[in-house]
Structures are given as structure tokens and as C-alpha cells.
Motif scaffolding. Structure first.
Motif, short mmCIF file in Angstrom:
data_model
loop_
_atom_site.label_atom_id
_atom_site.label_comp_id
_atom_site.label_asym_id
_atom_site.label_seq_id
_atom_site.Cartn_x
_atom_site.Cartn_y
_atom_site.Cartn_z
N SER A 165 16.77 31.92 46.74
CA SER A 165 15.66 32.76 46.01
C SER A 165 14.65 33.49 46.71
N ARG A 166 14.23 32.61 47.87
CA ARG A 166 12.89 33.28 48.18
C ARG A 166 13.04 33.86 49.90
N ASP A 167 14.27 33.73 50.20
CA ASP A 167 14.51 34.29 51.60
C ASP A 167 15.57 35.33 51.62
N PRO A 168 15.10 36.75 51.91
CA PRO A 168 16.12 37.59 51.41
C PRO A 168 16.93 37.68 52.49
N ALA A 169 16.97 37.10 53.72
CA ALA A 169 17.96 36.79 54.98
C ALA A 169 19.01 35.89 54.41
N CYS A 170 18.81 35.06 53.60
CA CYS A 170 19.66 34.01 53.04
C CYS A 170 21.02 34.65 52.41
N VAL A 171 22.20 34.69 52.87
CA VAL A 171 23.30 35.45 52.41
C VAL A 171 24.24 34.44 51.61
N GLY A 172 23.86 33.25 51.58
CA GLY A 172 24.73 32.39 50.72
C GLY A 172 24.16 30.88 50.63
N PHE A 173 24.77 30.20 49.72
CA PHE A 173 24.26 28.66 49.84
C PHE A 173 25.09 27.87 51.03
N SER A 174 26.29 28.41 51.19
CA SER A 174 26.99 27.59 52.42
C SER A 174 26.40 27.92 53.61
N HIS A 175 25.96 29.18 53.97
CA HIS A 175 25.28 29.46 55.12
C HIS A 175 24.04 28.87 55.18
N CYS A 176 23.40 28.45 54.22
CA CYS A 176 22.15 27.86 54.51
C CYS A 176 22.52 26.44 54.61
N LEU A 177 23.27 25.74 54.02
CA LEU A 177 23.75 24.21 54.17
C LEU A 177 24.14 24.28 55.64
N LEU A 178 24.80 25.27 56.21
CA LEU A 178 25.47 24.71 57.62
C LEU A 178 24.39 25.29 58.58
#
Length: 294
Positions: free
Chosen positions: A108-121
Motif C-alpha cells: 500500500s505504501r510503495d508504488p514500486a511494489c507490483v504484488g505480494f508475491s514479488h514483495c515476499l520473494l
């Protein structure tokens, strides 16, 4: 297993990527799931409809299936690391809840985060925080050599150095994360956002309880240094590059080197519930309190 030898699933992933072999040869089910329509992987959870924790893990699996369908070279890796292994994270439900809160914070805070799995990995700030949570449990269990070894490895891999004894809340975002240092007796509240090259350190002479206490919803800008057993109140904002040596009251801003306090007046149109650690608003204090214009 000999040191340096890859785990079985890592070797399988590497072999699949390197040879172009079909991922069904690497313990992937013979019948891969059909491609997922876009609406199955929405950007945010439906409001007030499902429990965050259940929804996020379901979302991660859906994203991993989508990406495996789209990128066959990644399929073995995604099946091995996500789709086969999203069982219970640990025996501590509170840790699972913290992981979910951290995932939601990044998304929700990082506009570069394209998805939860991307963040998780792939998000090293998120991964560093989760490694710290494990190290903190080990520290509390008096397994301190292992906790310190994990701290050292995380610092080496992610350039994030968090002492295992530090207390860290949930909903934490380490944005970019490189160079973040958090000392032994530091406490970080919930829904705090910290940018790169931030230090929560001691003064170099004190012993005992010697590190900062960060309240809920605080935003700490890039390159900020907070030293000593000082208290940063809930909803406060620390400007980029600031050096803070004194307490900062709630809902106020500290800027400069040494930092001076700015605050006490509510921003025009701001909601009383707004917290800078969640809104990521770094510059409103300029409009409110300074004659400086860009």
C-alpha cells in the motif's frame, strides 16, 4: 548437507532455468493449473470482506500461479518456493500476523511494489524484517549465538543490521532498506516507515537502555540518524538527513542537523487519524511551517 551445497528445490529451479526443461520434471504436478483471469489477482483486498491474513496468502498463491504461467523459466522456482511451501510460517500466530501486516504495508505504501508475491520473494527490506523476527524469537529463547549469526548473515546479504534484541512492531516498511541500522535496545512501534540509510543508534558512551523508542505511525526519512534513548512520539516525522538527539513530540516534525522541532499545527485538510508512517507524506511540513519554496 555440505556447506555451500544447494537445497534440492534450489538445484531443481536452477536446472530448469538453465536447460529450459519442462517444470513437470521437477516435482511440479503433471497438470498445471489453467491461466488465471486478471480479476482473480486484484490490486487490493476487497474492503471489509475477508480476513487480511487469509486473503493475503490466497493472493500470493494466485500471483505465483499467474507468474508461473506467464514465465515458464520461473515456474519451478515459484512452485518450489511459494506454491509448495505456503504452510504455517512458524508456530507463532503473532509472527504470521506481523508478516501479513508488513506485506500489506509494502503493497500500500510503495508504488514500486507490483504484488505480494514479488514483495515476499524479492524485497530485501521485507525479507530483512522477517529474518529479524525469527532472530528475535531465538534471542528470547536464549539461543543467542544462533540469533547473532542470523543477524550477521542478514547484514551481509541485505545491508540491513538489526540487533536481535530490538523490538519491532508490525506493519513495518523498510523502503529500499540499504544501510538501515537498529540497535539492541531500540523499540519500533506499529505502522512505521523507515527509508534507506537510517540509524537508530546509541551515543557511543551510554550503556544499558541506550537506543531510540519510535512510536506508532512514525515516518523516518532517508539518511536520518536518531541517537540515544530518545522518544519519537506517535505520528511524528523525521526529515531526510536529520540528526535527532532530543525527544520529538507526537504529531510533530524534526528536521536539520542538529534537528529542530516543527509542529503543533494540524495540516490543512488532514484527518486526525492520518499517520505519516502510512501516508508517506515527506513534505507537508514545508508548506505548513517554512517560507522556503521550490
Amino acid at each position: 548437507m555440505p556447506a555451500g551445497q544447494p537445497h534440492a528445490h534450489e538445484a531443481a529451479a536452477a536446472a530448469c532455468v538453465g536447460s529450459g526443461a519442462n517444470h513437470s520434471n521437477h516435482r511440479v504436478p503433471a497438470h498445471s493449473p489453467p491461466p488465471l483471469p486478471a480479476e482473480v489477482v486484484p490490486a487490493y483486498p476487497p474492503p471489509e470482506s475477508e480476513d487480511d491474513e487469509t486473503w493475503v496468502w490466497t493472493q500470493i498463491k494466485a500471483e505465483a500461479r499467474r507468474d508461473a504461467d506467464a514465465e515458464p523459466a520461473l515456474a519451478s522456482f515459484l512452485y518450489a518456493t511459494v506454491l509448495f511451501h505456503l504452510a504455517t510460517l512458524t508456530a507463532h500466530p503473532s509472527l504470521r500476523a506481523a508478516v501479513v501486516a508488513d506485506l500489506l504495508a509494502a503493497h500500500s505504501r510503495d508504488p514500486a511494489c507490483v504484488g505480494f508475491s514479488h514483495c515476499l520473494l524479492n524485497y530485501k527490506g521485507f525479507l530483512a524484517i522477517q529474518a529479524h523476527r525469527v532472530a528475535h524469537v531465538l534471542w528470547a529463547q536464549q539461543r543467542r549465538p544462533l540469533a547473532l549469526a542470523l543477524q550477521s548473515r542478514v547484514a551481509d546479504v541485505f545491508a540491513v543490521d538489526i540487533h536481535p534484541a530490538a523490538v519491532v512492531g508490525k506493519g513495518i516498511l523498510l523502503d529500499h532498506a540499504t544501510g538501515v541500522v537498529i540497535g539492541e535496545t531500540a523499540v519500533v512501534g506499529d505502522n512505521v516507515s523507515i527509508l534507506h540509510h537510517v540509524t537508530l543508534g546509541g551515543t557511543g558512551k551510554a550503556v544499558g537502555d541506550r537506543h531510540p523508542k519510535i512510536g506508532d505511525g512514525v515516518l523516518i526519512g532517508a539518511g536520518a540518524t536518531i541517537l540515544g534513548n530518545v522518544k519519537i512520539g506517535a505520528g511524528a516525522k523525521i526529515g531526510a538527513g536529520s540528526v535527532v538527539l532530543i525527544d520529538v513530540p507526537a504529531r510533530s516534525t524534526a528536521v536539520g542537523n542538529p534537528a529542530r522541532l516543527i509542529g503543533g499545527k494540524k495540516a490543512e485538510g488532514a484527518n486526525e487519524e492520518d499517520m505519516p508512517g502510512e501516508s508517506m507524506d515527506h513534505t507537508s511540513f514545508i508548506r505548513q511551517w517554512s517560507d522556503y519554496t521550490i
